[in-house]
Design a protein around this motif. Sequence first.
Motif, short mmCIF file in Angstrom:
data_model
loop_
_atom_site.label_atom_id
_atom_site.label_comp_id
_atom_site.label_asym_id
_atom_site.label_seq_id
_atom_site.Cartn_x
_atom_site.Cartn_y
_atom_site.Cartn_z
N LYS A 533 -9.95 2.44 8.70
CA LYS A 533 -8.98 2.53 9.04
C LYS A 533 -8.30 4.18 9.41
O LYS A 533 -9.24 4.75 8.59
N VAL A 534 -8.12 4.41 10.69
CA VAL A 534 -8.05 5.36 11.76
C VAL A 534 -6.62 5.97 11.74
O VAL A 534 -5.46 5.01 11.88
N ALA A 571 3.26 1.87 15.69
CA ALA A 571 3.88 2.48 15.51
C ALA A 571 3.69 3.55 14.90
O ALA A 571 4.32 4.44 14.86
N ASP A 572 3.00 3.09 13.11
CA ASP A 572 2.98 4.04 12.50
C ASP A 572 1.69 4.80 12.97
O ASP A 572 1.24 6.29 11.96
N GLY A 573 1.01 4.89 13.64
CA GLY A 573 -0.43 5.81 14.40
C GLY A 573 -0.89 5.30 13.52
O GLY A 573 -2.25 5.92 13.40
N VAL A 574 -1.76 3.74 13.06
CA VAL A 574 -2.94 3.10 12.17
C VAL A 574 -3.37 2.48 13.43
O VAL A 574 -2.85 1.64 13.44
N ALA A 575 -4.12 2.69 13.01
CA ALA A 575 -5.75 1.06 13.60
C ALA A 575 -6.45 0.53 12.22
O ALA A 575 -6.62 2.13 11.84
N ILE A 576 -6.34 -0.31 12.58
CA ILE A 576 -7.46 -0.87 11.54
C ILE A 576 -8.55 -1.77 12.15
O ILE A 576 -8.17 -2.08 13.08
N VAL A 577 -10.27 -0.95 12.41
CA VAL A 577 -11.02 -1.66 12.39
C VAL A 577 -12.26 -2.86 12.10
O VAL A 577 -12.39 -2.09 10.64
#
Length: 971
Positions: A533-534, A571-577
């Motif tokens: 999670k970034v 929108a919350d600035g979160v990316a999950i890989v």
Amino acid sequence: MPRHRQLLLLGLSLALAGCDNVGRAFDRNLDPNGPGNETGESAIQVVPVGGDVRDGRPLVRAVYPEGSGWPTIVPVVVEFSESVNEASLLPTSPNGIDGRIGVRVQGAPQLLPAQYDLLAGGKLLVIRPINGLPNQGVPIYEVVLFEDGRDVDGVRFDVDGAEEVLADFQVNQGEAIVDGAVLAVFPRDNADDHPRENDVFVVFDKPANAATLTPANLSVAEAGGALVDVSLETPLSTLGVLDPRVVRVTPDAPLASAQRYELTVAEGITFGTDGNLEFNGAVPFSVFDTVAPARPTLVELDAPQPGFPNKVNGANLETVTVAVTPPADAQPGDTVVARLYGGDGETTATFDTAFVERTGTVDDPAVPVLLDFSGTLGTAAAPKLDEGELIFVAQMRRGSGRSGFVHSSSSEPPTLDVTPPQLLSAGPPGDGANFLADGEGVAFYGVASEELAAAELSVVLPSTTKKQSMFASSGGGRFFMQPIDLERPGEADGYRRTYGITLTDASGNVSSAIAGEIVQRGALSGALAGQVKVRVFDDTTLLPVADATVLVDPATPSAPAAGQEVATTDADGVAIVTSALAAHTITVLKDGYDLVTVVDTQAADLSLPLTPSADPTATLAGALAFEPVVGLTAVVGSTGFADRSPMGVQTESATSSTIPPTPIVPNRAQLLTAFGGGFEPTTTPAYTISGCQICGPSFITPTVPPPPVGPGQTSQVALALIPVPPVVAPNPPTDPSLLAPQPVDFGLATGLDTANLADGSPRARVTATLLGFSTQALVGIGVVNSGGGAAYNVDATYSQSMLIGLAGYFPTTWLVSEAEDVDQRVARTRGLLVPAAQVVLAGAPAPMPIPSITAGTFSNPPAVTFEDVVDAATVIGGLGFSDLTITDASGRSWRVLLPDRDGATGPETVQLPDVSAAPTAGLAAGDWTAVAESRVFLSTNGATVDALVLTDRFRQEVVYSRSAPATLTVN
């Protein structure tokens, strides 16, 4: 919120008064024979100190001069029966022709320009025509009173029609008359109501020679008795020149009770070159009697909320009691009158004032009289007085005798405030009620609706709930809290801590509990378990960045990319890989921002900053205040410097008090300190003056940091530097130096050109690691002397006063030594300093070798080779990172963070990730400038290189080195 005003000159349309503790309310029109005043001037005025109020209409008791034979420079004096309302009588125009009382030529439509002064508690008016009173044509002058003049209670003078002539006179004194005469005295001859503490005034018809105005020539004595010790002064002036026509005689102690006094003048008072005092030989010149009661000694709010003297707030508004302390010679049965003045809460006009009056009786002169005002001030929902200033006044009465009024203490001025404070903003940096932080500890900065007296912050942590109090508050509502260690929030709690805060304003009103979150930015945490999670945020605002591209490569990236995952932040600035790898290299990029990469991280949850390419910083500028000395400049330190340098910025000799414009990190509270002296020093003490902005001008007054400013903005600050107190034996130094210099060998910083150091020598400073700030604060200046070759002996002087003022931020103090060569290579090391012992603890690490970057021509993306010099084991509990900053020709940068896991390994090659899969381009092809920074810092709260707050690299730094810039040509 409180509506402040100067009460003495403001108007009133509703007044409340009373007797025997029974309220008496007047309607808006105090005078049934005239209309109410809606012009913005005062209808009622606070009774002055020493003044008096009477029932019925005010009266003119005496007017001077009258008749003929007066000089052209004679002033005009009007005595009133009680204190009059200044705003209702005196002019407002610069030339003084629009008053409701004044002097004019008989038959003329307009008053003459004049100066007006109210004396004697508002009962004596002196009018001084600006151009004198010419006698051409032998005019008759008249003193005239117009309608709408009032006493301090708003009751009008009884003027029959539009005006009333009070007196007339002529200024036809012969030119050969050089003697002067007494025009008026106050109290007038045979007056029987003079308050014991009030002054005596003598007004001459022409200027007396000031040197002859002495107690020997103008005296007060008990009838047939001893002289009274008095002080004489001329209280009035014109354009700064004292006017010796008006003399104030002030007894050094209150006069006796109900005693006759004699005022004596003597021929020793002279006028001009040849004039004497003409007083017809009257000895005494006049007599007067004092009233029996003395003034009260104190009027104040009874039983105030602890810590809030004279403050009327929502808790005590409906039960207000005023305590009046009688004078020492009060008698049982004496009457005490007290009033509370404030803005009229039942009108919309800002000039309106109202008062409430109560009376009581002295039972025991040694005990304050308590006057109950319960129910007279309305309720918190509907107060009868405006929020803002109050004035308490009190008077003693015995029979027909009345003392002058006394006012509440100016050192603890009363106020009325029933509105609890509100939190307008958490931060900056903040987002609504959420406070944003990028440090392991947080010193909460906020803005309230008004100045605060106290605040309590409560933060829920995994192990406990921590509470902290306020450090300081400013008049604009800005406040700053003592710090709290956040225990390194992480993946499990989403980098968030819930908090509650209560605010107490300067009047004692307490807010309801305000809830929010402290949101942590810039941290790594969590063990990998199938996903990464970034969380991406803007480094200047700490707010989330949406639509940023996140590239997840294997720990060792390849070019072209292999096994790379691509995601976009929401929108919350979160990316999950999703990923099953044991380690990754994470890269984030977005148009308009620099790039950031973390290489070979084993963290599962990363909060990473993106720095805007445009306006990435704010600017610190401003001025230092100190007495200029030849050769003295200043070194200014800030925890907000964008380059994270602990060495400070030095002022120029030609502009030694001007802080050079310096980039700072936006939207962060900064701690500003400065030291003045001859820099760089060669002996101790290393400075002569110093200052700390949040410690206050004398290091003992906690002060809110300057308001944080946004990107591209300038923080204009002012900081006073004060002399260091001298060392007086046998007391220890206030600002001590080391007992013995610390040896530092920069020859161990392999790669540093020690033969060509910038400025010819290393520099040294004393810094303090503080909880709540992301870099160390400057608290002292070092002295560096050669020990032979590249070895040096480092001494320092540091401010004990600063460290005491900053004690609530848990300072850890360091001696910092730094050498920079002419090619911009830097070696820096810190030794742990024990301030009280004046020693640096053994075991300070040696300077670290200098990293280097291999220049050359590369295909895009390049594989960058640099010298890995980081060995975290050199510092007990240390962690190591190397940072590469690579900048293209347009100024856009790529920041690459490399955790140290293997000690100093020599040359290391890092393949920069392939960013071609991102919709946003990477750096532009061409010449790139690359700089390597190597750093070892202390671990806190069990931090590792995969679980830490990134700014701790700066705050906890122990050793540091920086390469010279290298050029990478990228095709």
